[in-house]
Design an enzyme around this catalytic site. Structure first.
Site, PDB file in Angstrom:
ATOM      1  N   LYS A 580       0.807  -1.226   0.000  1.00 25.18           N
ATOM      2  CA  LYS A 580       0.000   0.000   0.000  1.00 25.18           C
ATOM      3  C   LYS A 580       0.837   1.272   0.000  1.00 25.18           C
ATOM      4  O   LYS A 580       0.294   2.377  -0.132  1.00 25.18           O
ATOM      5  CB  LYS A 580      -0.916   0.015   1.235  1.00 25.18           C
ATOM      6  CG  LYS A 580      -2.050  -0.966   1.176  1.00 25.18           C
ATOM      7  CD  LYS A 580      -2.957  -0.846   2.377  1.00 25.18           C
ATOM      8  CE  LYS A 580      -2.414  -1.553   3.588  1.00 25.18           C
ATOM      9  NZ  LYS A 580      -2.421  -3.024   3.457  1.00 25.18           N
ATOM     10  N   VAL A 610      -6.895  -2.290  -0.646  1.00 27.35           N
ATOM     11  CA  VAL A 610      -8.086  -2.063   0.179  1.00 27.35           C
ATOM     12  C   VAL A 610      -8.934  -3.333   0.146  1.00 27.35           C
ATOM     13  O   VAL A 610      -9.418  -3.727  -0.914  1.00 27.35           O
ATOM     14  CB  VAL A 610      -8.922  -0.875  -0.345  1.00 27.35           C
ATOM     15  CG1 VAL A 610     -10.158  -0.665   0.538  1.00 27.35           C
ATOM     16  CG2 VAL A 610      -8.083   0.392  -0.414  1.00 27.35           C
ATOM     17  N   ALA A 612      -8.091  -6.562   0.789  1.00 28.35           N
ATOM     18  CA  ALA A 612      -7.453  -7.826   0.368  1.00 28.35           C
ATOM     19  C   ALA A 612      -8.032  -8.294  -0.970  1.00 28.35           C
ATOM     20  O   ALA A 612      -7.854  -7.631  -1.983  1.00 28.35           O
ATOM     21  CB  ALA A 612      -7.591  -8.882   1.452  1.00 28.35           C
ATOM     22  N   LEU A 614     -11.203  -8.485  -1.830  1.00 24.06           N
ATOM     23  CA  LEU A 614     -12.523  -7.931  -2.163  1.00 24.06           C
ATOM     24  C   LEU A 614     -12.421  -6.974  -3.358  1.00 24.06           C
ATOM     25  O   LEU A 614     -11.459  -6.205  -3.454  1.00 24.06           O
ATOM     26  CB  LEU A 614     -13.098  -7.179  -0.970  1.00 24.06           C
ATOM     27  CG  LEU A 614     -13.466  -7.999   0.264  1.00 24.06           C
ATOM     28  CD1 LEU A 614     -13.971  -7.077   1.375  1.00 24.06           C
ATOM     29  CD2 LEU A 614     -14.531  -9.035  -0.077  1.00 24.06           C
ATOM     30  N   LYS A 683      -5.961   3.240   3.559  1.00 17.73           N
ATOM     31  CA  LYS A 683      -6.991   2.651   2.703  1.00 17.73           C
ATOM     32  C   LYS A 683      -8.078   3.660   2.334  1.00 17.73           C
ATOM     33  O   LYS A 683      -8.487   3.731   1.170  1.00 17.73           O
ATOM     34  CB  LYS A 683      -7.606   1.436   3.400  1.00 17.73           C
ATOM     35  CG  LYS A 683      -6.658   0.256   3.522  1.00 17.73           C
ATOM     36  CD  LYS A 683      -7.252  -0.876   4.340  1.00 17.73           C
ATOM     37  CE  LYS A 683      -6.302  -2.073   4.414  1.00 17.73           C
ATOM     38  NZ  LYS A 683      -6.835  -3.163   5.256  1.00 17.73           N
TER      39      LYS A 683
END
Length: 814
Positions: A580, A610, A612, A614, A683
């Site tokens: 990130k 943000v 993982a 998803l 995030k």
């Protein structure tokens, strides 16, 4: 009548010559045969070397000649029975003595003229053809040796003599009309001038010799026997999956041979094309293979409009431009006259319709003479500013698509340039003739292999697309990713037509590279045996390999790795970032990476930054691309914090629950990034930036619940201090329970502002029933006003994070 020509590799040694004899013995059962023979492989170069050494008074030329003599004598002794060796050995020895006498003369004079060079190199074919004829006789096959110099008559342009076809055709027809034998062996490459001096037909001229004989005799077929099974879609040394072309037209063969395909000498085609004599390229070492037939009309049989992809290396561009050229006749003529006067061949020409500039491609070896000639020819125009100083660009190559059917199929050039451009190969010049049989592009020489592989994949590889992957980080997530890649390898090829090769892997200690792909069954052993890790070196090797469809996957949390993305993107290497740091660093760097990805046709994917695995960022981008506007985002973005607050009830200490989260792989390497809210800040900032907001970390409000004392010192100190602060954490929990609510660490973005902090969540809220390590993101947009668009699921864990990286690699590949 049929004509068979055997190249240098086909007669390189006694074993190969026996293969030639076997082929000839089968062929003469079909028809009367002329066999044209090249010099033994490498002998022509050795003869040229001997002459060059003699010219500079280097006595080592004698060693070169001794090696040549020994090689031929050894071949005779293996091929011809002892009882029949005397005459051929004597003949070979006499020829070798002649070569030595000529080189001695060159040594004494210190001069090697073109005429003398022709005389020296002619011995290669003269001796080899005599040995082949002797072997045929020894094998019981009558063969007549005929000196081609008595039949092929040329001008006196030594080194590349022009054939007088009227005299030559008459000589050949007269000789064979009177001959009663069925088999003739002829040296290739050599001829003679009308004055009776030995001339040569250019390097590769044995093919031309065979074509001259085939044309004069109206042969049924000309067979070119070499060390490959025909002409191929590309150079197999550059493209491992190059395919043999079963049939091509004369015109296509000329284009391919001119542009670097060494299977056949370019002038060979012209004599046979005028007589519609088929040319068959065959493999001496695999005589049963079909090979390639070159003929007049070729029906589209291989399902492709493109016949081949080829290249010419060591090209230089000369660019002449200036306002004084517009509308003034004769500039091009003067340019070409200046080059022609210096015997400089123009390989490629391109000129804009504005007439403001003209560009020509030439052999790089002639660059100095070419520049001097052009500067002299346009000295006045350059001095007065009507024409700019000549621009010279060395270090280039030409790649070309060849195919007769291109002219009836629009979009071929667009497909060509699009494929090259997507892989970061810059095109310096383009040329396409009105016949549309050849599309040529000038590119940097270092990009040739990459470009040819890209084009071959685009036009010929119907089976799969190859992706070359470099992975930084082989820890918990990285090892899971490699396991998933191994598991899905066959499925990707079968279902998505993708072949992912792991070219490089690195961890904090070691790095390993393998151009054929690291074996995923034992990658750990290969990595452990690799070289010491050096990040700059890893990135530079990744760049320098210059492979097509390259993807760099960062599966670390390392600041230094994140700072290398720009160097990769500017080489058109796609970047997949689990890390990130880059997207949550300064907005300027984040924007630079996005801009570089667009500019260099690379992909920059960071879905796993943000949530993982998803599809949070992907969903957000889909909303924006479809014209929606994001008004508010509310989210629980830390799988770690959600796990902790879902599992903390005062029975275990808060520190123990955090330790459990770390042991199960849910936290950052340093858990304080999670517990202190830094990870959630990153995030929500990434989501805000993807929504169009220019947000920095200092713009985000963080209402932290962690005592300041916990955030000091080492990770061990962090755990020790948390244990001491258990009363504080228990009070937070009890207060929420008393209110009938749950604790959730929530991130929010609205009206350009972002904030993160611990909140009490009542049972009616979407966040209340968020269990385990799940994340949830609520998008409130112009389309989703009252009821938000919800993305919810596991937001932490090595497996799901690895699967998210995997999905990003697939996106980058497409």
């Amino acid at each position: 009548m049929q004509v068979l020509k055997f190249g240098g590799t086909s007669v390189a040694n006694a074993d190969n010559i026996n293969k030639v004899v076997a082929i000839v013995q089968q062929s003469i059962l079909r028809d009367k045969t002329v066999v044209v023979v090249s010099a033994l492989g490498g002998v022509t170069d050795s003869l040229l070397k001997a002459g060059a050494l003699a010219a500079i008074a280097d006595e080592s030329y004698k060693d070169v000649l001794a090696t040549i003599e020994r090689r031929h004598i050894d071949a005779v002794k293996v091929l011809v029975p002892v009882a029949k060796q005397s005459s051929i050995l004597s003949w070979v020895k006499q020829r070798c003595n002649e070569i030595e006498d000529i080189c001695n003369g060159v040594f004494l004079l210190g001069e090697l003229s073109d005429r003398t060079r022709d005389r020296i190199v002619s011995f290669g074919e003269l001796i080899s053809s005599q040995i082949v004829a002797a072997r045929l006789k020894a094998a019981g096959t009558d063969a007549v040796w005929k000196d081609a110099r008595e039949l092929i008559i040329t001008d006196s342009n030594h080194g590349y003599a022009a054939v007088d076809f009227a005299i030559t055709d008459h000589n050949i027809r007269s000789y064979f009309a009177a001959a009663v034998e069925n088999l003739f062996v002829v040296p290739g490459f050599v001829a003679s001038s009308q004055a009776g001096l030995t001339t040569t037909l250019g390097r590769g001229g044995s093919d031309y010799t065979a074509a001259i004989f085939a044309s004069a005799l109206d042969a049924k077929v000309l067979e070119i026997w070499t060390d490959v099974s025909g002409m191929m879609t590309a150079d197999p040394r550059l493209v491992p999956h190059a395919k043999v072309l079963p049939r091509i037209s004369y015109q296509e063969a000329m284009e391919l041979s001119h542009f670097g395909a060494k299977v056949i000498y370019p002038p060979t085609i012209q004599p046979v094309m005028s007589k519609s004599i088929p040319v068959w390229i065959k493999n001496t070492f695999d005589p049963e293979a079909h090979g390639t037939v070159i003929e007049n009309e070729v029906v589209k049989r291989n399902g492709n409009n493109i016949r081949g992809i080829t290249s010419i290396n060591k090209i230089a561009l000369l660019s002449l431009e200036g306002p004084g050229m517009v509308g003034v006749p004769g500039f091009s003529k003067r340019l070409f006259e200046a080059l022609a006067a210096e015997q400089i061949n123009v390989i490629l020409i391109t000129q804009g319709s504005s007439e403001h500039s003209i560009c020509v491609g030439i052999d790089e070896a002639t660059l100095v003479d070419a520049k001097a000639a052009v500067d002299k020819a346009f000295a006045w125009e350059i001095e007065t500013g009507k024409v700019d100083p000549l621009v010279v660009e060395p270090g280039l190559s030409i790649v070309a698509l060849v195919g007769d059917n291109m002219k009836s199929h629009p979009g071929v050039s667009g497909k060509m340039f699009g494929a090259i451009g997507r892989n970061g190969v810059n095109i310096r010049a383009i040329a396409q003739g009105s016949s549309e049989r050849n599309i040529s592009a000038v590119i940097a020489a270092v990009d040739v292999k990459k470009a040819i592989n890209v084009l071959h994949e685009e036009f010929f590889e119907t089976t799969y697309k190859q992706v070359n992957l470099f992975i930084a980080g082989a820890g918990n997530v990285g090892s899971k990713l490699l396991s998933q890649l191994q598991q899905q390898h066959a499925w990707l090829q079968e279902q998505l037509r993708l072949q992912i090769r792991i070219i490089g892997i690195a961890n904090s200690r070691k790095m390993v590279f393998n151009d054929e792909g690291v074996n995923l069954r034992n990658w750990k052993q290969e990595l452990e045996a690799g070289q010491p890790m050096d990040l700059d070196k890893f990135v530079e090797i990744t760049r320098s390999k210059n492979l097509r469809n390259s993807v760099f996957a960062d599966v670390t949390a390392n600041d230094n790795v994140a700072q290398t993305y720009d160097r990769l993107l500017e080489k058109s290497i796609s970047v997949v970032a689990c890390n990130k740091v880059a997207c949550s660093s300064s907005y300027a760097y984040y924007k630079k990476l996005k801009d570089l990805a667009r500019e260099y046709n690379a992909s920059f994917q960071f879905e796993t930054n943000v949530g993982a695995g998803l599809p949070v960022i992907g969903t957000l981008n889909d909303l924006l691309r479809s014209g929606d506007t994001v008004n508010r985002i509310e989210a629980v973005l830390s799988g770690t914090l959600n796990f902790v607050f879902n599992n903390y009830n005062g029975e275990k200490s808060f520190a123990e629950v955090v330790k459990q989260a770390q042991e199960e792989g849910y936290t950052e390497p340093d858990p304080r990034l999670d517990l202190g809210g830094t990870d959630v800040m990153r995030k929500i900032m990434i989501l805000a930036r993807e929504s169009g907001e220019q947000l920095e970390m200092e713009d985000i409000t963080n209402s932290t619940f962690m005592p300041a004392s916990c955030m000091q010192g080492s990770v061990e100190d962090f755990y020790a201090e948390m244990a001491k602060q258990e009363t504080h954490f228990k009070a937070l929990y009890d207060e929420a329970v008393k209110a009938g609510k749950k604790l959730k660490f929530v991130a929010k973005y609205e009206n350009g502002k972002a904030a993160v902090g611990l909140q009490h969540i009542d049972p009616q809220h979407d966040f209340y029933h968020l269990y385990g390590k799940d994340n949830v993101v609520l998008f409130y947009t112009n389309r989703y006003v009252e009821q938000p668009l919800v993305v919810k699921g596991a937001g932490a864990g090595a497996e799901v994070t690895a699967s998210g990286v995997f999905a990003d690699i697939i996106r980058a590949a497409h």
